[in-house]
Enzyme design. Sequence first.
Site, mmCIF file in Angstrom:
data_model
loop_
_atom_site.group_PDB
_atom_site.id
_atom_site.type_symbol
_atom_site.label_atom_id
_atom_site.label_comp_id
_atom_site.label_asym_id
_atom_site.label_seq_id
_atom_site.Cartn_x
_atom_site.Cartn_y
_atom_site.Cartn_z
ATOM 1 N N ASP A 289 68.267 -19.838 -2.680
ATOM 2 C CA ASP A 289 67.314 -20.778 -2.123
ATOM 3 C C ASP A 289 67.475 -20.725 -0.599
ATOM 4 O O ASP A 289 68.408 -20.134 -0.057
ATOM 5 C CB ASP A 289 67.535 -22.192 -2.695
ATOM 6 C CG ASP A 289 66.282 -23.038 -2.587
ATOM 7 O OD1 ASP A 289 66.137 -23.994 -3.343
ATOM 8 O OD2 ASP A 289 65.431 -22.715 -1.730
HETATM 9 C C1 GLC Z 1 62.758 -24.739 -0.959
HETATM 10 C C2 GLC Z 1 62.971 -25.096 -2.407
HETATM 11 C C3 GLC Z 1 62.657 -23.990 -3.357
HETATM 12 C C4 GLC Z 1 61.522 -23.149 -2.812
HETATM 13 C C5 GLC Z 1 62.027 -22.461 -1.556
HETATM 14 C C6 GLC Z 1 60.945 -21.605 -0.906
HETATM 15 O O1 GLC Z 1 63.767 -25.273 -0.164
HETATM 16 O O2 GLC Z 1 64.236 -25.622 -2.769
HETATM 17 O O3 GLC Z 1 62.330 -24.596 -4.616
HETATM 18 O O4 GLC Z 1 61.135 -22.183 -3.769
HETATM 19 O O5 GLC Z 1 62.540 -23.383 -0.606
HETATM 20 O O6 GLC Z 1 59.898 -22.407 -0.454
#
Ligand code: GLC
Length: 746
Positions: A289
């Site tokens: 993440d």
């Molecule tokens: C965010 C979220 C994740 C998402 C990623 C990209 O912080 O936790 O669910 O897919 O970043 O946007």
Amino acid sequence: MKKEFFIILLYILCFAFLTEGCSTIDRGKDPKEAFVSSLLKKMTLEEKIGQMTLFTSGWDVTGPVLNENYKQDILAGNCGNIFNAHTVSYNLALQKMAVEETRLGIPLLFGYDVIHGYKTIFPIPLAEACSWDLDLINKSAALAAKEAAAGGVNWTFAPMVDLTRDPRWGRVSEGAGEDSYLGSLIAAARVKGFQGDSLSDPFSLAACVKHFAAYGAPEGGRDYATVDVSERTLSDYYLKPYQSAVEAGVATLMTSFNEINGVPASGNSYILKDILRNEWGFKGMVVTDYTSINEMVLHGYSTNLKEAGEQAVAAGVDMDMQGSVFLNHLKESVDEGKIALSQIDEAVRRVLNLKYDLGLFDNPYRYLDENREKEVGLSAEMTDHALEAAHKSIVLLKNDVWKDSKLLPIDQKTRKIAIIGPLGDNQIDLLGSWHAAGDVTKVVSLLESLKKSLPNVQISYSEACTTSGNDGSKFPAAIKLAWESDLVIMAIGENYQQNGEAASRSDLNLPGVQQELLEKVVATGKPVVVVLMAGRPLTITWMAEHIPAILNTWHLGTCTGEAIADVLLGRENPSGKLVMSFPRNTGQIPVYYNMKNTGRPFDPDNKYTSKYLDVPNTPLFPFGYGLSYTEFNYTNLRLSTNEIGMKDSLRVSVELSNTGSVAGEEVVQLYIQDLVGSVTRPSKELKGFKKLLLQAGESKVVSFSLTSDQLRFYGANMKFAAEPGEFKVYVGTNSVDNIAAGFTLK
Ligand code: GLC
């Protein structure tokens, strides 16, 4: 001398051809493996690390923009993947840069959070899960994939499958609630919807199951907080939906921000190797993440970013989202021998395998067709399904008689309706959290829909207040409208930013001054229907005690207004069933249907039992609960036998009757209870459900089969097996209202 030289040269050339030729035309090797292996051989270490790097496009008024450094990184081969970039024109420009202006021309992945739709927005996942309709959920994912793929996207960061028992956590809106059995089925349905039959289908997306693991169990319901659960709870509940997504063939997986029992997910080889790779056999690509590798330093798990990067690669991470840790430190780690080149190659191979499976090496522009983009976006196919999904996601919580009749469906003789509340003439909030490139202008508000449906009824509207803040100055105008009406419809709840990521709430009452508004409107004595639009269960105990009709509609996406109007007017009979319990107050959390008995189970008449002084243990509305405009009756629960062996199956049947006056859909739910185990067992476990339509007066026998496989759990010594003993079977309309029978597993 010359002759010998040429003979040796000829030998070298032949050997080189044979070995090189093998690697590119070896019939024995799988074409993908051969292709990727030959490409790997040509890549520099920097180019390999570039394939392990993912950067976000930025955003400005005109849409996605990429900062200049990232463009330079693409051109230098230092960044092989971009997210938050979409539209064909924009992604075509970026893909041309990668394919036509870099040394090896490796195409880009384009990732995006297509969580519940791209331009056409479907109900938030928590809402859609309340349909208990796996085909519908699968179709939503398939259509979202089709629309997003037409928009130049080839990878979605979905499905989110985190099991959630704590509605203080804002991200419950993105998942499928508190049950691992239902959550696992929904996870598989969404993966198969997004990915279709082949990743190379230009209408499919690579899916990304997230957030691995147990991100939905943060302390206090605070986002990103510590997760500390026993291995048994992890295995029996939280891991199941991710495993189901892996078994469904999900192409990628995203590690979560949280630690699990002391080790941050992005550095956690127990979950990423022992479980994900070795136990489940996952062959796909693991992405972190957003900057979660960097955060391992703040977790206090890594001394510095370079060590965090080494720990992430060692644990099995293949791609660094937005952290630049791999880009800035991995070469040094390899030069120092902290990371072996083989580990880099293993990660890069998985990235290149994904690009190969997506067909990007065949045709890097396969997802980039402007005509298709125009045809598919917001087509009738999309909006028709969005409306159906919205209908099925609505949960009728209450519909008591008011004076001499029920308020829903709205009586055709009603002449004056007042819609009061901040969500009555709203658009963007109805799209819910994570609404991607949702076209707000296409959202029809509740007010607009009702006016269109009831041209001869006087419909007035007062926003009265906002969904936050404490300004009640418009209350008088709203109360005046209430006095002048035959019926009041309160459109209240949360805005789309009051749930989702980084939106935990310690108090789950209606936000702002909406509760005060509601009480003032009720004080007029007028009949009041509440349309509750939120991204999570709220604590609505006062509402449940004072309001005769409550429609829980969540955030339903593009077709919210039309769907709610259809249900309010009886054109659609609500059939949704809750997938998360509604607590009576925040102090009750966590409250979920499959809690354990304890040694002093709740007894209202015995002080010394497990309970509160001020509220019962039961939730306000339980898991599986949802009413209909008709009534269903359950009779004749039958078991094919009262004793089965490990290899037998038990037939469970019940007679379901529609004893009301209109057709309706019912979700018949099957639960079991294992009365005694080598470890204590939950009071109930969902093991089956069937959704069926019955005409008024119609009856049907609904049957299920149960085998010992479905009775397995992690017993003493963490052995996953069914154990002989006494069981109960419960069949009914929710996790509390059901009829029971018993059987023995020998
Ligand atoms: C965010 C979220 C994740 C998402 C990623 C990209 O912080 O936790 O669910 O897919 O970043 O946007």
